[in-house]
Design a protein around this motif. Sequence first.
Motif, PDB file in Angstrom:
ATOM      1  N   GLU A   1       0.851  -1.185   0.000  1.00 15.90           N
ATOM      2  CA  GLU A   1       0.000   0.000   0.000  1.00 15.90           C
ATOM      3  C   GLU A   1       0.888   1.237   0.000  1.00 15.90           C
ATOM      4  O   GLU A   1       1.953   1.241   0.607  1.00 15.90           O
ATOM      5  N   SER A   2       0.410   2.271  -0.679  1.00 15.42           N
ATOM      6  CA  SER A   2       1.189   3.506  -0.768  1.00 15.42           C
ATOM      7  C   SER A   2       0.234   4.688  -0.629  1.00 15.42           C
ATOM      8  O   SER A   2      -0.037   5.415  -1.585  1.00 15.42           O
ATOM      9  N   ARG A   3      -0.268   4.878   0.582  1.00 15.51           N
ATOM     10  CA  ARG A   3      -1.347   5.828   0.806  1.00 15.51           C
ATOM     11  C   ARG A   3      -0.941   7.278   0.570  1.00 15.51           C
ATOM     12  O   ARG A   3      -1.749   8.082   0.122  1.00 15.51           O
ATOM     13  N   TYR A   4       0.302   7.614   0.853  1.00 13.19           N
ATOM     14  CA  TYR A   4       0.762   8.970   0.580  1.00 13.19           C
ATOM     15  C   TYR A   4       1.053   9.166  -0.907  1.00 13.19           C
ATOM     16  O   TYR A   4       0.570  10.111  -1.541  1.00 13.19           O
ATOM     17  N   ASP A   5       1.889   8.298  -1.469  1.00 14.10           N
ATOM     18  CA  ASP A   5       2.284   8.463  -2.862  1.00 14.10           C
ATOM     19  C   ASP A   5       1.093   8.403  -3.825  1.00 14.10           C
ATOM     20  O   ASP A   5       1.079   9.089  -4.846  1.00 14.10           O
ATOM     21  N   ASP A   6       0.094   7.601  -3.502  1.00 12.88           N
ATOM     22  CA  ASP A   6      -1.047   7.428  -4.396  1.00 12.88           C
ATOM     23  C   ASP A   6      -2.076   8.548  -4.307  1.00 12.88           C
ATOM     24  O   ASP A   6      -2.895   8.696  -5.230  1.00 12.88           O
ATOM     25  N   ASN A   7      -2.052   9.320  -3.211  1.00  8.87           N
ATOM     26  CA  ASN A   7      -3.190  10.216  -2.974  1.00  8.87           C
ATOM     27  C   ASN A   7      -2.859  11.692  -2.790  1.00  8.87           C
ATOM     28  O   ASN A   7      -3.772  12.517  -2.755  1.00  8.87           O
ATOM     29  N   TRP A   8      -1.585  12.073  -2.690  1.00 13.12           N
ATOM     30  CA  TRP A   8      -1.290  13.472  -2.387  1.00 13.12           C
ATOM     31  C   TRP A   8      -1.748  14.429  -3.482  1.00 13.12           C
ATOM     32  O   TRP A   8      -2.259  15.514  -3.197  1.00 13.12           O
ATOM     33  N   GLN A   9      -1.621  14.018  -4.720  1.00 16.97           N
ATOM     34  CA  GLN A   9      -2.061  14.889  -5.807  1.00 16.97           C
ATOM     35  C   GLN A   9      -3.579  15.003  -5.853  1.00 16.97           C
ATOM     36  O   GLN A   9      -4.120  16.096  -6.088  1.00 16.97           O
ATOM     37  N   ALA A  10      -4.271  13.890  -5.608  1.00 13.17           N
ATOM     38  CA  ALA A  10      -5.737  13.910  -5.603  1.00 13.17           C
ATOM     39  C   ALA A  10      -6.281  14.788  -4.478  1.00 13.17           C
ATOM     40  O   ALA A  10      -7.396  15.324  -4.581  1.00 13.17           O
ATOM     41  N   GLU A  11      -5.494  14.962  -3.411  1.00 15.18           N
ATOM     42  CA  GLU A  11      -5.909  15.820  -2.301  1.00 15.18           C
ATOM     43  C   GLU A  11      -5.623  17.300  -2.584  1.00 15.18           C
ATOM     44  O   GLU A  11      -5.914  18.158  -1.748  1.00 15.18           O
ATOM     45  N   GLY A  12      -5.059  17.589  -3.737  1.00 17.10           N
ATOM     46  CA  GLY A  12      -4.865  18.980  -4.130  1.00 17.10           C
ATOM     47  C   GLY A  12      -3.489  19.537  -3.844  1.00 17.10           C
ATOM     48  O   GLY A  12      -3.298  20.765  -3.880  1.00 17.10           O
ATOM     49  N   PHE A  13      -2.497  18.671  -3.580  1.00 14.09           N
ATOM     50  CA  PHE A  13      -1.139  19.147  -3.301  1.00 14.09           C
ATOM     51  C   PHE A  13      -0.309  19.206  -4.577  1.00 14.09           C
ATOM     52  O   PHE A  13      -0.471  18.390  -5.485  1.00 14.09           O
ATOM     53  N   ILE A  14       0.606  20.171  -4.607  1.00 14.70           N
ATOM     54  CA  ILE A  14       1.501  20.368  -5.742  1.00 14.70           C
ATOM     55  C   ILE A  14       2.925  20.433  -5.217  1.00 14.70           C
ATOM     56  O   ILE A  14       3.198  21.100  -4.211  1.00 14.70           O
ATOM     57  N   GLU A  15       3.847  19.733  -5.875  1.00 12.16           N
ATOM     58  CA  GLU A  15       5.237  19.721  -5.426  1.00 12.16           C
ATOM     59  C   GLU A  15       5.877  21.087  -5.638  1.00 12.16           C
ATOM     60  O   GLU A  15       5.653  21.740  -6.659  1.00 12.16           O
ATOM     61  N   VAL A  16       6.667  21.505  -4.644  1.00 13.68           N
ATOM     62  CA  VAL A  16       7.337  22.806  -4.709  1.00 13.68           C
ATOM     63  C   VAL A  16       8.833  22.616  -4.459  1.00 13.68           C
ATOM     64  O   VAL A  16       9.252  21.648  -3.823  1.00 13.68           O
ATOM     65  N   SER A  17       9.629  23.566  -4.941  1.00 15.72           N
ATOM     66  CA  SER A  17      11.079  23.477  -4.772  1.00 15.72           C
ATOM     67  C   SER A  17      11.577  24.361  -3.638  1.00 15.72           C
ATOM     68  O   SER A  17      12.609  24.060  -3.024  1.00 15.72           O
ATOM     69  N   GLU A  18      10.867  25.443  -3.357  1.00 16.35           N
ATOM     70  CA  GLU A  18      11.255  26.340  -2.275  1.00 16.35           C
ATOM     71  C   GLU A  18      10.234  26.222  -1.150  1.00 16.35           C
ATOM     72  O   GLU A  18       9.061  26.549  -1.321  1.00 16.35           O
ATOM     73  N   MET A  19      10.692  25.764   0.005  1.00 19.22           N
ATOM     74  CA  MET A  19       9.799  25.470   1.118  1.00 19.22           C
ATOM     75  C   MET A  19       9.417  26.735   1.865  1.00 19.22           C
ATOM     76  O   MET A  19      10.242  27.623   2.074  1.00 19.22           O
ATOM     77  N   GLN A  20       8.140  26.789   2.276  1.00 16.64           N
ATOM     78  CA  GLN A  20       7.658  27.901   3.075  1.00 16.64           C
ATOM     79  C   GLN A  20       6.735  27.354   4.168  1.00 16.64           C
ATOM     80  O   GLN A  20       6.261  26.212   4.076  1.00 16.64           O
ATOM     81  N   PRO A  21       6.504  28.138   5.246  1.00 18.46           N
ATOM     82  CA  PRO A  21       5.641  27.662   6.335  1.00 18.46           C
ATOM     83  C   PRO A  21       4.275  27.200   5.819  1.00 18.46           C
ATOM     84  O   PRO A  21       3.675  27.843   4.956  1.00 18.46           O
ATOM     85  N   GLY A  22       3.825  26.060   6.346  1.00 24.14           N
ATOM     86  CA  GLY A  22       2.557  25.480   5.930  1.00 24.14           C
ATOM     87  C   GLY A  22       2.696  24.368   4.914  1.00 24.14           C
ATOM     88  O   GLY A  22       1.740  23.627   4.659  1.00 24.14           O
ATOM     89  N   ASP A  23       3.877  24.221   4.312  1.00 27.92           N
ATOM     90  CA  ASP A  23       4.096  23.140   3.356  1.00 27.92           C
ATOM     91  C   ASP A  23       4.127  21.785   4.065  1.00 27.92           C
ATOM     92  O   ASP A  23       4.451  21.692   5.251  1.00 27.92           O
TER      93      ASP A  23
END
Length: 236
Positions: free
Chosen positions: A158-180
């Motif tokens: 099972e891969s609950r994070y890898d399979d679902n993070w995009q469907a939950e509305g998350f987008i990968e970012v390169s520069e981290m900011q509070p709340g990421d």
Amino acid sequence: MREKLLNTIRKHVIAEYPKEACGVIVQSGNKQIYIPCQNDAEDPLNTFVMRDSDYRSAEMQGEVIMIIHSHPDVPVLIPSEMDRIQCDYSGIEWGIMSWPDGDFCTFSPRADRDYAGRPWVLGHADCWSLIREYHRREHGIELRNWSVPYEWWTAGKESRYDDNWQAEGFIEVSEMQPGDMIMMKIAAPVTNHAAIYLGNNIMLHHNFGNLSARVPYGQYFRDRTVRVVRHKDLLC
């Protein structure tokens, strides 16, 4: 609560005694209905696990507004810490009836409690539960529930994070900011842990078997980071 509804709950509690009874109250139109559910716990004398199919069936009859269970043979009717954790997790009011005393109490989710210092309860108070609550409280973002009461990551099937993070509305970012959200792979073949970056090299997380905590985002966690993501509603 109306006496007729209490009497319906009481009859179910009596029928299940000495086991813990469980059920839900649903709002159907202008009526409130108590729906008994099956207790599938391995130790039903001391705890309850509501049957999923019963809960889903109840949802089809109306909005679930309260979860009910009983405490058999207790000297004083007081919600346990596990009751409170599960109530927090459910997001709705809970009711408990003792038997044979017949006392009844209700309590609500603790909306203002600190994010740190929470006991670990897999499936109810874990890293994803903390991620969900943070987004709901801080940003009004509702995420779906992917927590389950077993170690889903150990076999890598099972891969609950890898399979679902995009469907939950998350987008990968390169520069981290509070709340990421920082997604990590810790002693597992799949991504199995996540934290909220708070800024100043501090993150908030709930690691397996430990209290939730604010800790430095140090080398240990950096080496295990798979990706950093931001919810689409928080993109500038």
